[in-house]
Design an enzyme around this catalytic site. Structure first.
Site, mmCIF file in Angstrom:
data_model
loop_
_atom_site.group_PDB
_atom_site.id
_atom_site.type_symbol
_atom_site.label_atom_id
_atom_site.label_comp_id
_atom_site.label_asym_id
_atom_site.label_seq_id
_atom_site.Cartn_x
_atom_site.Cartn_y
_atom_site.Cartn_z
ATOM 1 C CE LYS A 28 -1.729 1.891 3.851
ATOM 2 N NZ LYS A 28 -1.663 3.370 3.869
ATOM 3 C CG ASN A 29 2.449 2.596 3.597
ATOM 4 O OD1 ASN A 29 1.358 3.129 3.468
ATOM 5 N ND2 ASN A 29 2.864 2.096 4.746
ATOM 6 N NE ARG A 99 -0.041 12.374 7.087
ATOM 7 C CZ ARG A 99 0.065 13.670 7.291
ATOM 8 N NH1 ARG A 99 -1.016 14.388 7.497
ATOM 9 N NH2 ARG A 99 1.237 14.267 7.286
ATOM 10 C CB CYS A 123 -5.110 6.678 10.543
ATOM 11 S SG CYS A 123 -5.396 5.149 9.659
ATOM 12 N NE ARG A 128 0.106 10.203 10.211
ATOM 13 C CZ ARG A 128 -0.297 9.144 9.497
ATOM 14 N NH1 ARG A 128 -1.522 8.701 9.621
ATOM 15 N NH2 ARG A 128 0.527 8.545 8.681
ATOM 16 C CG ASP A 315 2.582 1.589 9.579
ATOM 17 O OD1 ASP A 315 2.061 2.417 10.337
ATOM 18 O OD2 ASP A 315 2.739 1.793 8.360
ATOM 19 C CB ILE A 337 6.612 7.156 14.797
ATOM 20 C CG1 ILE A 337 7.825 6.219 14.739
ATOM 21 C CG2 ILE A 337 6.400 7.846 13.449
ATOM 22 C CD1 ILE A 337 9.138 6.904 14.423
ATOM 23 N NE ARG A 407 -6.872 4.556 5.279
ATOM 24 C CZ ARG A 407 -5.820 4.781 6.062
ATOM 25 N NH1 ARG A 407 -5.859 4.451 7.342
ATOM 26 N NH2 ARG A 407 -4.728 5.334 5.585
#
Length: 428
Positions: A28-29, A99, A123, A128, A315, A337, A407
């Site tokens: 996904k990322n 995002r 999220c 952020r 994550d 983080i 997601r």
């Protein structure tokens, strides 16, 4: 009067011994920035291993709004083409849901010298902010206005031969600034960049398309400007999702006789695998892209703290917390983080987890017997953690608001059913 929106939920019947094989989907990322990077060209681009996820679908809708034509060649292979009427804005209704939509700023700014983008949503794991993105763009010559919830980015002339040093190795800021710099004449240097595999994948994609990026995978990236017309049509394959792989590795240790994880790159999760092996979980590497994890009935407690890559990924923090509830003793989980990424703690306690939270640290008291309950997903990775907990717990667990899960995990209940999990998707 508008009717109530119907949402899905998961029902899990826990403590079924799992066994079999799981194939990991595309990342996904990595997919999202690469999808947005296709805005840099009007040439045809084919992408393979694109996961079928809610965030990908939203990204495609945004690309189509801007002026791209997307054609599915099969379930995970898409063709991206350019249409003539290009829009330069990203409206609130699309951006608020994800995002990562803020990543359209970089390619739009690079190609058209202007972009109008709604401030992003996504999220609920902290503020952020995108200040690092905007500060870097200013150093490249951008003028930036914030008006009515929108970021307006425009410039007359890019500033060549710039050296930008990020205050923090932000993944999103790194991606946006790399894409922003592709067409700037001369050399652009970005220091203290993020080094995640997804950044490397974006750079490899851009280089294959005709960009010139050096220092890939290091903390300093150099971008040598090319002409827009030099970019070419390519076919590219997205890397596997390391977070999905990590989630199934923990599941294998928690609830299986053995589980074979296929189509992932062990080099992307080395630190994570070291921590798993420290719990005295047996992992057998069958090949570069396949490993076998064996169920562990005597999990040794191992503390972790999250940090930028190559450290322990934020994550995977929620999933690790579930893992440690079944360890023989106490462990500490420290989140470095995001400032609001323990929203899953209360839900896990409903299942019987013995957790103590203080600031950015959670003390996990194991081993605890988890029992099924009704719980609610609060964000993407918290959703995955609740699924793991439900599979470990006795009785029935119901997880609502699983649109968060959709997601980032492709057909997770179907993959889990194939390995003997009792998990069902129903309407709430």
């Amino acid at each position: 009067m508008q009717g109530k929106k119907i949402l899905d939920k998961l029902i899990i019947k826990g403590q079924n011994l799992l066994n079999g094989e799981v194939e990991i989907s595309g990342s996904k990322n990595a997919s999202l920035p690469i999808l947005f990077a296709t805005l840099l060209t009007d040439k045809d681009i084919i992408l393979n291993n694109v996961p079928n996820l809610r965030d990908v679908t939203l990204s495609i809708k945004l690309l189509e709004y801007i002026g791209k034509k997307i054609e599915y060649l099969n379930n995970n292979k898409i063709l991206i083409r350019q249409l003539s009427n290009i829009k330069y804005d990203a409206p609130y209704d699309l951006v608020r849901q994800m995002r990562a939509s803020v990543l359209i700023i970089g390619p739009m700014f690079a190609r058209y010298k202007k972009a109008l983008v709604s401030l992003p949503g996504g999220c609920a794991i902290g503020i952020r902010p995108i200040n690092l993105h905007l500060e870097g763009l200013k150093e490249l010559g951008a003028d930036i206005d914030l008006v009515n919830g929108y970021v307006s980015v425009f410039c007359k002339n890019f500033l060549s031969n710039k050296i930008i040093k990020l205050k923090y190795p932000s993944v999103g800021a790194t991606e946006n600034l790399i894409m922003s710099s592709i067409f700037i004449e001369g050399k652009t240097v970005i220091e203290n960049v993020a080094k995640e595999p997804e950044i490397i994948d974006l750079c490899n994609f851009l280089n294959k398309m005709g960009a010139i990026i050096k220092g890939i995978g290091t903390s300093k990236i150099e971008i040598f400007g090319v002409k827009k017309e030099n970019l070419k049509s390519i076919e590219y394959t997205i890397i596997p999702d390391r977070i999905e792989a990590g989630t199934f590795i923990i599941l294998g240790a928690l609830a299986s006789e053995s589980l074979v994880i296929k189509n992932f790159e062990a080099g992307h999760i080395e630190k994570f695998l070291e921590k798993v092996e420290a719990t005295e979980t047996k992992i057998e590497k069958l090949s570069k892209n396949i490993l076998k994890v064996y169920g562990n009935k005597n999990i040794k407690p191992v503390s972790i703290e999250t940090s930028p890559y190559p450290g322990f990924p934020t994550d995977m923090q929620a999933q690790w917390m579930v893992f440690m509830t079944q360890a023989e003793g106490k462990s500490i989980i420290k989140e470095n983080i995001f400032e609001n990424r323990f929203m899953h703690v209360a839900e896990m306690m409903r299942l019987g987890a013995n957790l103590e939270i203080k600031n950015n640290t959670v003390l996990v008291n194991g081993k605890t017997e988890l029992k099924g309950a009704n719980v609610m997903a609060t964000d993407l990775r918290a959703s995955a953690a609740l699924v793991l907990a439900g599979l470990v717990a006795s009785g029935k667990t119901e997880i609502s608001r699983i649109y968060h899960l959709d997601r980032g995990y492709e057909a997770i209940e179907k993959k889990m059913t194939k390995i003997n999990a009792k998990i069902f998707r129903v309407k709430e």
